[in-house]
Each structure stands twice: as C-alpha cells, then as structure tokens.
Design a protein around this motif. Sequence first.
Motif, PDB file in Angstrom:
ATOM      1  N   MET A 109      64.072  33.225  64.169  1.00 21.23           N
ATOM      2  CA  MET A 109      64.882  34.203  63.672  1.00 21.23           C
ATOM      3  C   MET A 109      64.060  35.319  63.538  1.00 21.23           C
ATOM      4  SD  MET A 109      67.649  33.975  60.670  1.00 21.23           S
ATOM      5  CE  MET A 109      68.613  35.465  59.978  1.00 21.23           C
ATOM      6  N   GLU A 110      64.405  36.395  63.977  1.00 24.19           N
ATOM      7  CA  GLU A 110      63.920  37.803  63.562  1.00 24.19           C
ATOM      8  C   GLU A 110      64.821  38.784  62.945  1.00 24.19           C
ATOM      9  OE1 GLU A 110      61.620  39.391  66.843  1.00 24.19           O
ATOM     10  OE2 GLU A 110      60.529  37.682  67.206  1.00 24.19           O
ATOM     11  N   LEU A 111      64.417  39.309  61.657  1.00 22.31           N
ATOM     12  CA  LEU A 111      65.163  40.097  61.078  1.00 22.31           C
ATOM     13  C   LEU A 111      64.431  41.254  60.660  1.00 22.31           C
ATOM     14  CD1 LEU A 111      67.493  37.872  58.900  1.00 22.31           C
ATOM     15  CD2 LEU A 111      68.257  39.562  60.674  1.00 22.31           C
ATOM     16  N   TYR A 112      64.869  42.661  60.902  1.00 23.56           N
ATOM     17  CA  TYR A 112      64.047  43.883  60.330  1.00 23.56           C
ATOM     18  C   TYR A 112      64.890  44.751  59.572  1.00 23.56           C
ATOM     19  CZ  TYR A 112      61.757  42.322  64.649  1.00 23.56           C
ATOM     20  OH  TYR A 112      60.736  41.561  65.505  1.00 23.56           O
ATOM     21  N   LEU A 113      64.409  45.232  58.378  1.00 24.84           N
ATOM     22  CA  LEU A 113      65.127  45.766  57.344  1.00 24.84           C
ATOM     23  C   LEU A 113      65.248  47.155  57.909  1.00 24.84           C
ATOM     24  CD1 LEU A 113      62.836  44.813  54.342  1.00 24.84           C
ATOM     25  CD2 LEU A 113      64.834  43.860  55.129  1.00 24.84           C
ATOM     26  N   PRO A 114      66.417  47.904  57.784  1.00 25.09           N
ATOM     27  CA  PRO A 114      67.434  47.478  56.680  1.00 25.09           C
ATOM     28  C   PRO A 114      68.237  46.331  57.453  1.00 25.09           C
ATOM     29  CG  PRO A 114      68.177  49.515  57.388  1.00 25.09           C
ATOM     30  CD  PRO A 114      66.754  49.176  57.920  1.00 25.09           C
ATOM     31  N   ILE A 115      69.019  45.514  56.685  1.00 22.62           N
ATOM     32  CA  ILE A 115      69.815  44.353  57.320  1.00 22.62           C
ATOM     33  C   ILE A 115      71.253  44.540  56.342  1.00 22.62           C
ATOM     34  CG2 ILE A 115      70.219  42.016  57.011  1.00 22.62           C
ATOM     35  CD1 ILE A 115      67.168  41.607  56.867  1.00 22.62           C
ATOM     36  N   ILE A 116      72.048  44.792  57.277  1.00 24.21           N
ATOM     37  CA  ILE A 116      73.484  44.817  56.617  1.00 24.21           C
ATOM     38  C   ILE A 116      74.266  43.425  56.776  1.00 24.21           C
ATOM     39  CG2 ILE A 116      75.921  46.105  56.949  1.00 24.21           C
ATOM     40  CD1 ILE A 116      73.302  47.800  56.519  1.00 24.21           C
ATOM     41  N   LEU A 117      74.732  43.102  55.463  1.00 27.41           N
ATOM     42  CA  LEU A 117      75.460  41.771  55.392  1.00 27.41           C
ATOM     43  C   LEU A 117      77.019  42.061  55.684  1.00 27.41           C
ATOM     44  CD1 LEU A 117      73.753  40.563  52.198  1.00 27.41           C
ATOM     45  CD2 LEU A 117      73.072  39.791  54.628  1.00 27.41           C
TER      46      LEU A 117
ATOM     47  N   ILE B 260      58.899  40.381  47.674  1.00 25.70           N
ATOM     48  CA  ILE B 260      60.078  40.267  48.659  1.00 25.70           C
ATOM     49  C   ILE B 260      61.101  41.167  48.549  1.00 25.70           C
ATOM     50  CG2 ILE B 260      59.506  37.596  48.986  1.00 25.70           C
ATOM     51  CD1 ILE B 260      62.001  37.073  47.221  1.00 25.70           C
ATOM     52  N   PRO B 261      61.925  41.297  49.943  1.00 25.32           N
ATOM     53  CA  PRO B 261      62.997  42.203  50.023  1.00 25.32           C
ATOM     54  C   PRO B 261      64.158  42.096  48.795  1.00 25.32           C
ATOM     55  CG  PRO B 261      62.160  41.719  52.059  1.00 25.32           C
ATOM     56  CD  PRO B 261      61.773  40.919  51.219  1.00 25.32           C
ATOM     57  N   LEU B 262      64.721  42.884  48.420  1.00 26.17           N
ATOM     58  CA  LEU B 262      66.014  42.834  47.266  1.00 26.17           C
ATOM     59  C   LEU B 262      67.222  42.804  48.061  1.00 26.17           C
ATOM     60  CD1 LEU B 262      64.789  44.607  44.427  1.00 26.17           C
ATOM     61  CD2 LEU B 262      64.372  42.425  44.553  1.00 26.17           C
ATOM     62  N   ILE B 263      68.248  42.326  47.740  1.00 25.99           N
ATOM     63  CA  ILE B 263      69.421  42.289  48.151  1.00 25.99           C
ATOM     64  C   ILE B 263      70.517  43.103  47.150  1.00 25.99           C
ATOM     65  CG2 ILE B 263      71.458  40.620  48.947  1.00 25.99           C
ATOM     66  CD1 ILE B 263      69.475  38.518  49.262  1.00 25.99           C
ATOM     67  N   ALA B 264      71.350  43.786  47.682  1.00 28.79           N
ATOM     68  CA  ALA B 264      72.362  44.440  46.826  1.00 28.79           C
ATOM     69  C   ALA B 264      73.739  44.276  47.394  1.00 28.79           C
ATOM     70  CB  ALA B 264      72.120  45.903  46.582  1.00 28.79           C
ATOM     71  N   LYS B 265      74.674  43.299  46.831  1.00 23.85           N
ATOM     72  CA  LYS B 265      75.928  43.071  47.458  1.00 23.85           C
ATOM     73  C   LYS B 265      76.896  43.193  46.362  1.00 23.85           C
ATOM     74  CE  LYS B 265      77.326  39.728  51.018  1.00 23.85           C
ATOM     75  NZ  LYS B 265      78.772  39.534  50.847  1.00 23.85           N
TER      76      LYS B 265
ATOM     77  N   ASN C 214      64.350  51.713  45.345  1.00 20.87           N
ATOM     78  CA  ASN C 214      63.911  50.600  44.608  1.00 20.87           C
ATOM     79  C   ASN C 214      63.866  49.181  45.090  1.00 20.87           C
ATOM     80  OD1 ASN C 214      63.984  51.503  41.584  1.00 20.87           O
ATOM     81  ND2 ASN C 214      65.498  52.906  42.696  1.00 20.87           N
ATOM     82  N   GLY C 215      63.536  49.206  46.457  1.00 19.60           N
ATOM     83  CA  GLY C 215      63.244  48.192  47.071  1.00 19.60           C
ATOM     84  C   GLY C 215      64.220  47.244  47.661  1.00 19.60           C
ATOM     85  N   VAL C 216      65.371  47.630  47.655  1.00 18.59           N
ATOM     86  CA  VAL C 216      66.616  46.837  48.353  1.00 18.59           C
ATOM     87  C   VAL C 216      66.366  47.256  49.815  1.00 18.59           C
ATOM     88  CG1 VAL C 216      69.022  46.638  48.861  1.00 18.59           C
ATOM     89  CG2 VAL C 216      68.043  46.937  46.596  1.00 18.59           C
ATOM     90  N   GLY C 217      66.402  46.086  50.828  1.00 19.38           N
ATOM     91  CA  GLY C 217      66.467  46.363  52.066  1.00 19.38           C
ATOM     92  C   GLY C 217      67.552  45.445  52.661  1.00 19.38           C
ATOM     93  N   ILE C 218      68.473  44.827  51.881  1.00 20.42           N
ATOM     94  CA  ILE C 218      69.494  43.914  52.438  1.00 20.42           C
ATOM     95  C   ILE C 218      70.753  44.357  51.519  1.00 20.42           C
ATOM     96  CG2 ILE C 218      70.273  41.708  52.947  1.00 20.42           C
ATOM     97  CD1 ILE C 218      67.439  40.580  52.820  1.00 20.42           C
ATOM     98  N   PHE C 219      71.748  45.103  52.427  1.00 24.43           N
ATOM     99  CA  PHE C 219      72.759  45.731  52.021  1.00 24.43           C
ATOM    100  C   PHE C 219      74.139  44.966  52.228  1.00 24.43           C
ATOM    101  CE2 PHE C 219      69.595  48.844  52.477  1.00 24.43           C
ATOM    102  CZ  PHE C 219      69.410  49.573  51.362  1.00 24.43           C
ATOM    103  N   GLY C 220      75.129  44.750  51.297  1.00 26.76           N
ATOM    104  CA  GLY C 220      76.279  44.030  51.767  1.00 26.76           C
ATOM    105  C   GLY C 220      77.512  44.307  50.528  1.00 26.76           C
TER     106      GLY C 220
END
Length: 413
Positions: free
Chosen positions: A1-9, A220-225, A257-263
């Motif tokens: 599995m390959e994922l590249y930032l930014p990631i949208i949840l 590691i990448p941060l998540i904001a959901k 501020n380090g968030v690369g994963i958004f949802g």
Amino acid sequence: MELYLPIILDGATGSQLARCGYDGKTCAEKWTVDNPDSVLWLHDAYASAGSDIVYAPTFQANEAKLAEAGYAGFTDECNKILVGLSKKAVDGRCYVAGDISPIGKFIEPLGESSFDEIHDIYLGQIKAQDEAGVELFAVETQMTVPEARAAFLAARSIGDKPIFVSFTVNDEGKTLTGTDITAALVIFQAMGAAAFGINCSAGPDMVLKQIKRLAELNEIPLIAKPNAGLPEIIDGKTVYNCPPEEFASFVPELAANGVGIFGGCCGTTEDHIAALYKVTRDIEIKNPILVEDRFPGMLVGATEKKVWMLPEGSVCEYWLDCDASIETKLDDALEAKTEVLGIRIADEASLAIFEKIQGLISLPLCIEADDAAVLDRALRLYQGIAMYRSALDEVTASEIANLYGAIREGDRR
C-alpha cells in the motif's frame, strides 16, 4: 500500500446514516448490514468527493458491543459484510480502513477487565477485517491508552498493515482517564503507528489547539479529523455549525503544524470532504523532525498519563522487587523523589502482581527481567513507554523491546 501526503480521509458516518433513515436507537452496525444501500451511497459520495481512504462502518462491530445489542456471535460476519460493502462502493478509487472504536471496558485497577480480555475482543474484529481485505486499520475515537494499545497490538499481531491511531480529548488535551494527548503520541509513535492524531472532540479550532502541542513531539504524520463544530439542538434536530468552507479554512495552519492526514467526524458531509480536497491540493506539509534532533542528549518516553524526558545514559538507582508489598513501597519511592523507578520482575507470580499495580506508577519506569517471556509480558502490560534492563542477549532483548517502544537503560541514541 502506497500513500503520499496529503491524505484525505472520509467524513461522518453516524450523522450521515441519519440521512438514510437511521434513527440512532438500534445497533448501527446491524442497521447498516440490513440497509446496505446506505453504505454504498455514503462511501461512493466520499470517494467522489476526494477521499483517499474511507473507514468501513465497523466502529462498534466487536463482540462486546454486538453482544450488548443482542447480536452475540455476529462479529465475523458483520465486519466482513461491512468491509465488503465499502470496497464495493469505492470500487478501487480509494483505500478502505477497518474502523476500530473503544469497547468501553477498563482494565485493572480502574475496572474488572484484563488487558488480554480487551486484546482478544479486538483481535476477533480485526481478523475479520483483515480477511475481508482492508488495506489498513484505524484505531479511532479512543479514550484510554490501554484500549488503544490492545487494539494496536491485536492489529500488529496479524501483519504489518499501516495502523492509524486517533484519540478524542477535552479542551485541555486530556482523555477520559486523564492521559495527556502528547503522552499518547509518544507511546504510539514509539510502537510503530503510521500516523497519530485527534478525531471527533470538537471543531477544527479546538483540534488545531492540540495539534500545535503534538507538533512539538511528532515524528510521524499527524491526523486531524474534527467535528463540524459544536452541535446545537434546533427544532429537535442536531445541527453542526461549521460549514465546509470554514471547516477547510483551518487546513493551512494544520499542515504547518505537521498534519498530513485530513478528514471529518460528526456532522461533516461529502461537501466538507470536497472542500478539504480542494484546499489540500496546494499546501505544503511540515516534515516531522526526529525527537532526538529536537531534544539532543535526551531520551523521551511516557507514562500512561504524561511525557517524561531524561538525559541519555540515564540509569535507575532505585529498585523494588515486584512482590505482595509493592503498593506500600511505591509510596516510599515517591517520597524518595527518585527520577526513575526500577521494578524487578522475576516470574509469573511477579507478573500477576505487576498487572494489577502498573497503573499506579507515576514515575518513569525501568523494568528488569532476565527471562524473555517475562520481559515481553511485562512490557506488554505496562501502559506507557518503559526503560528496560535485562541479562538477555541484546538481539533478543531488542526484538522484544521494539514491539513496545521500550528504551534500553543507559541508552545513548
């Protein structure tokens, strides 16, 4: 599995299912199984809006919660059906994560459950999700470190698929049991989480406040959901007050501020996800910095409640045998104001005692164990990041310690 930032949840599940007729009075997982078109619509909408990952609606599809709702023995079938529906809905356009929520049981001494009991409940759910073909696991909306660790270790035991971990916290960044969100980050990134962050809680403004604190420690990448703001009851209906454009306006500062994963969580829709997708096309994600580079000469770990830092090369000089009198001796250790508390764990009897008292330890902990099985078990039971001392050969000891993020006593990174 390959994922590249930014990631949208994806966005909300529960509030979205209400649009399909779910009244919130019955088991959501069973309702979605009986109403498959709701999942097909929901995840088609999110995939079309730009989600790179959707969470299968398996939030409470574990044996404990399903049994409470009257559906004991339905765990395997339920998870496989719901994951299958999600995969059918997205039709290869994005990845599907197995969604794993709190069970709501407390381990000793706060509750009556053992760590192994919680772990095994999660393992049944996670095995079914794995067999159904999820590409990763999302251990989300967590409220206590023990439950999240149990889920994480269950997922890790069956393979090496990425594991996202996210907690819900109050305005001060504390969990239900008083863990600071920064301590939870240190624990799970040391254990090998692919990403860590915050979901639910409140709106993006409150989540940003805590993300700024996590940005001081994340490797590691941060998540904001977050939710779509705080809910209000209007004409008997729950209404969220943060529209898509306002919701997405927080993305640049979150990314800085380090968030690369958004949802999105409660109250968010496919329109919120589309707004996130649009804004994230032109942002730059702040690269994580190794803790050892931020705090040179220091070792960083955590108890279940808070982060600790000690100079490299630190050794423990205050040792206790883990026996029937250890609770009394813990009080003495606090009075002695020792920097590190050492506990010797010799055998199964010592482990049984340690399981019951580990939650009472508030000092940085160093565990001494010279048997591989005992060291593994002690580090598994301890709900923080410990130092360790062992007469085992370094290869064996390191292999065990790495599973739990433990730090060798006297380490100089």
